[in-house]
Design a protein around this motif. Structure first.
Motif, short mmCIF file in Angstrom:
data_model
loop_
_atom_site.label_atom_id
_atom_site.label_comp_id
_atom_site.label_asym_id
_atom_site.label_seq_id
_atom_site.Cartn_x
_atom_site.Cartn_y
_atom_site.Cartn_z
N THR A 23 -21.34 68.58 35.35
CA THR A 23 -21.84 67.59 34.73
C THR A 23 -22.46 66.53 35.84
N GLN A 24 -21.75 66.32 37.01
CA GLN A 24 -22.07 65.63 37.97
C GLN A 24 -23.33 66.18 38.79
N GLN A 42 -25.42 68.20 37.48
CA GLN A 42 -26.63 68.27 36.60
C GLN A 42 -27.08 66.71 36.74
N ASP A 43 -26.24 65.86 36.57
CA ASP A 43 -26.71 64.28 36.58
C ASP A 43 -27.56 64.14 37.68
N ASP A 73 -24.48 72.25 28.27
CA ASP A 73 -23.00 72.01 28.66
C ASP A 73 -22.38 73.39 29.32
N ASP A 97 -19.79 72.80 31.47
CA ASP A 97 -18.49 72.48 32.06
C ASP A 97 -17.30 73.06 31.56
N ARG A 140 -26.48 69.17 25.94
CA ARG A 140 -25.91 68.01 26.27
C ARG A 140 -26.50 66.69 25.45
#
Length: 449
Positions: A155-156, A158-159, A224, A226, A277
């Protein structure tokens, strides 16, 4: 006297309203005036750093994505930004800003860090592709103990990518949408020490490429992926390639059981894993419409190819037969993006197919048959997975293994599996319009031989 005062107040009120209206509609809204001299000066200043930047790419000297030097692109981009501030309608400056802006974003420290994490030597996941079982086991162990800088939570990543790259793509695409509206657009560039021109065809080609890049990014960033447990991969420490064989012997440790249960929680129907997400619904909904725009931009690029060999893309490089092949490919893509197409199987069954519907899927797990997992006390005798019809258990993975190992015809194997496997959605999110479970199994059986 009172009346006189009253009328004076009315007059002052009318005068005040008139002044307010004048301020709103005239004084605060000066007529736009472009500073074309300043715009031309800024574009001229952008040429040298842009040429240097392009030379670095074409020569291969600046192709290391983990250490990409965007300084020349950034210098040119700043000049193009200033040119647009001076003249908001300058399409040459917009093309330059679109071309350089995306490259500037790639060179941001945030993106360099992401590229090192994803493709750098320190990424333990890269060893998962090794042929040796010991190498794969070592990679799993490294991921389990990896720090955030070595293998961060997905997620980090992706962000970070969405924060840097999507705004850059959005602005570049907006600029090029303006450029391609100008059929007379022409901009001189120096490529490999040779003066060449870009026109509407090149602008449409760049626009199509950036749109396609944005689509690909949204598809990856919106989902998602993760697998961490409480922002850690330590649960992988307890698993190895022998865990499955010891599961049958019933002697798993409590740590291994907990780790397997975490993986089960990810894969269970209804879990957030492989779904959209939060907050990405609007972006995800643009994917299919944007793909259609990609084909339009490609088509315009082909139709606007100039005969003049000074243009980067000209009829001298692309023959008429090649143009026709490109046009045929674009026509096919547009047709399949708009409507289902029907094909016949070797057995003669007709299937209506609309593959773009898969791009609307918000949960990949919904494309699978109905399935669930046994509790840990049942793993030794049954394995992990069983199938159902949505309500009642119909068989498990051991039954499928037995069917596959029984000497018989493919038709008979599939006939037995039909009783076990029940698809959640036989249309696969609309990719097979009008398909039913019964019809799907009939087609599979008809083509079994």
């Amino acid at each position: 006297m009172k009346h006189s005062t009253y009328y004076k107040c009315i007059k002052l009120g009318i005068l005040g309203a008139a002044m307010f209206t004048s301020a709103c509609f005239f004084d605060s809204k000066d007529e736009y005036s472009a500073d074309t001299v300043q715009a031309e000066a800024q574009k001229a200043s952008a040429k040298e750093p842009l040429n240097n930047a392009m030379e670095g790419i074409l020569s291969g000297e600046n192709m290391d994505i983990t250490n990409f030097d965007a300084s020349d692109f950034k210098a040119a981009n700043e000049h193009y930004n200033s040119a647009i501030k001076a003249d908001k309608n300058d399409n040459e400056a917009k093309f330059g800003r679109a071309l350089t802006g995306f490259m500037v974003a790639l060179g941001e420290p945030q993106m360099k860090e992401v590229m090192n994490e994803v493709t750098g030597d320190q990424n333990p996941a890269l060893e998962m592709t090794a042929n040796s079982q010991s190498d794969v086991s070592l990679a799993v162990a490294k991921i389990a103990f990896a720090s955030d800088t070595e293998f961060p939570i997905l997620t980090q990543i992706q962000d970070d990518v969405s924060e840097v790259m999507l705004p850059a793509l959005d602005l570049a695409i907006k600029d090029l949408e303006s450029v391609v509206q100008d059929g007379d657009f022409k901009m001189e560039m120096t490529i490999a020490d040779e003066s060449r021109f870009v026109g509407a065809s090149e602008a449409n080609l760049l626009l199509a490429g950036l749109r396609l890049t944005r689509v690909q990014m949204i598809l990856v960033l919106s989902r998602d992926f993760d697998i961490d447990k409480n922002e850690s991969y330590n649960f992988l420490e307890r698993l190895n390639l022998q865990t499955g064989s010891r599961m049958g012997a019933g002697n798993l440790t409590s740590g291994e059981v907990n780790s397997i249960n975490h993986i089960i929680s990810l894969l269970k129907i209804g879990s957030p894993f492989l779904t959209l997400r939060e907050g990405w619904e609007a972006r995800f909904a643009t994917v299919l419409p944007e793909l259609k725009l990609v084909t339009i931009n490609f088509e315009d690029a082909v139709n606007q190819i100039k005969a003049n060999s000074q243009f980067i893309i000209s009829n001298e490089e692309i023959r008429m037969s090649d143009k026709q092949n490109l046009q045929d490919g674009i026509d096919s893509a547009q047709k399949y993006l708009e409507n289902p197409f029907v094909f016949k199987t070797p057995a003669g069954d007709e299937i209506s197919t609309y593959l773009p519907a898969l791009l609307k899927n918000t949960d990949v797990k919904a494309l699978f048959p109905y399935y669930d997992f046994y509790t840990s006390d049942q793993w030794e005798n049954n394995g992990l997975l069983f199938f159902s019809d949505g309500q009642t258990k119909t068989g498990d993975i051991n039954d499928i293994t037995d069917i596959m190992n029984t000497p018989t015809t493919d038709y008979n194997r599939i006939l037995k599996m039909k009783k076990i496997i029940h698809f959640q959605d036989p249309t696969f999110n609309g990719a097979l319009p009008g398909m039913t479970r019964s019809k799907l199994w009939t087609i599979i059986l008809n083509n079994a031989n």
